[in-house]
Design an enzyme around this catalytic site. Structure first.
Site, mmCIF file in Angstrom:
data_model
loop_
_atom_site.group_PDB
_atom_site.id
_atom_site.type_symbol
_atom_site.label_atom_id
_atom_site.label_comp_id
_atom_site.label_asym_id
_atom_site.label_seq_id
_atom_site.Cartn_x
_atom_site.Cartn_y
_atom_site.Cartn_z
ATOM 1 N N CYS A 135 -20.065 73.833 -26.607
ATOM 2 C CA CYS A 135 -21.520 73.892 -26.756
ATOM 3 C C CYS A 135 -22.028 72.844 -27.735
ATOM 4 O O CYS A 135 -23.226 72.559 -27.771
ATOM 5 C CB CYS A 135 -21.965 75.290 -27.188
ATOM 6 S SG CYS A 135 -21.081 75.949 -28.612
ATOM 7 N N GLU B 280 -27.922 71.802 -20.379
ATOM 8 C CA GLU B 280 -26.534 71.722 -20.817
ATOM 9 C C GLU B 280 -25.637 71.343 -19.636
ATOM 10 O O GLU B 280 -25.762 71.896 -18.553
ATOM 11 C CB GLU B 280 -26.101 73.063 -21.412
ATOM 12 C CG GLU B 280 -24.791 73.010 -22.161
ATOM 13 C CD GLU B 280 -24.504 74.282 -22.938
ATOM 14 O OE1 GLU B 280 -23.949 74.193 -24.045
ATOM 15 O OE2 GLU B 280 -24.841 75.375 -22.429
#
Length: 250
Positions: free
Chosen positions: A29, A119
């Protein structure tokens, strides 16, 4: 998300981007997903990223990548998560040189309707251009975090302390890495003072109860011993400031 302004050391920024984007095949992440780059240095940084092993996809390749990375409803497809760029390109139906370390996409917009602004979770990076004026970088940063990632982190390559301070005041994140590879720095390093961890609190932005790096102290029970002390009570005027109205006391 990384902001790169006109004062940045481009060689440093490009090298750290490569480190961050390729760590664990970009699955973390903290891996760089979006670069927000000042327009006057955009082309130079893009050249540096290619020197560091980036492959700049053309529009046709970009469309093919979109098809294998997200389904029609915008859900990320597992088959292209955390894989080498050559494998990602092959699944999309084209090939790239064996020495390329990550794929670069030039952003065409920010928002839910532009999946490359979200993302990626793989060895693919989106680069966005902002017009001169740091407020434009701030605006794009907010737009990206409206898509996702609030509470986590942002990075900046800059030697302008005012820009760094303004980003810190504006960004809805728990940690800001200055001139560091995000995927290595967020989790703590010997040269940045961040507690080492694999669990990063994202505060109320991300629905967490802490905004710190979750580390040993959070797992230790603490007993608070409270003894009476002389009363330290602020006045109502101190508490309510400009909203204080003495008439309410009558």
């Amino acid at each position: 998300t990384m902001v790169i302004d006109e004062t940045a050391d481009l060689a440093e920024a490009a090298h750290n981007t490569m480190i961050s984007k390729t760590s664990d095949f970009g699955s973390g992440c903290s891996a760089d997903g979006n670069l927000i780059v000042e327009e006057r240095i955009f082309d130079k940084l893009l050249d540096r990223l290619v020197m560091e092993g980036g492959y700049l996809a053309n529009e046709e390749q970009k469309n093919k990548l979109r098809e294998v990375m997200w389904d029609e409803e915008g859900h990320r497809l597992a088959s292209t998560v955390a894989i080498a760029p050559q494998q990602l390109a092959e699944i999309a139906g084209f090939s790239i040189p064996a020495d390329r370390k990550f794929i670069i996409i030039i952003g065409d917009g920010i928002g839910k309707e532009y999946p490359f602004s979200g993302e990626k979770l793989t060895t693919l990076l989106t680069i966005h251009k902002y017009k001169t004026g740091f407020e434009n970088a701030i605006h794009m940063m907010h737009a990206i975090y409206a898509v996702g990632g609030k509470g986590h982190s942002v990075g900046i390559y800059s030697f302008n302390d005012d820009h760094i301070h303004r980003l810190a005041l504006e960004a809805p994140v728990s940690r800001i890495m200055v001139r560091q590879p995000q995927s290595k720095a967020n989790a703590g390093a010997f040269n940045n003072g961040m507690p080492m961890t694999s669990s990063m609190g994202c505060g109320t932005w991300g629905g967490n109860i802490v905004s710190e790096n979750v580390c040993l102290k959070h797992y230790m029970n603490t007993t608070w011993v409270s003894r009476p002390i002389p009363e330290d009570r602020p006045s109502d005027q101190e508490l309510f400031g400009e909203f204080y109205n003495s008439e309410f006391e009558k």
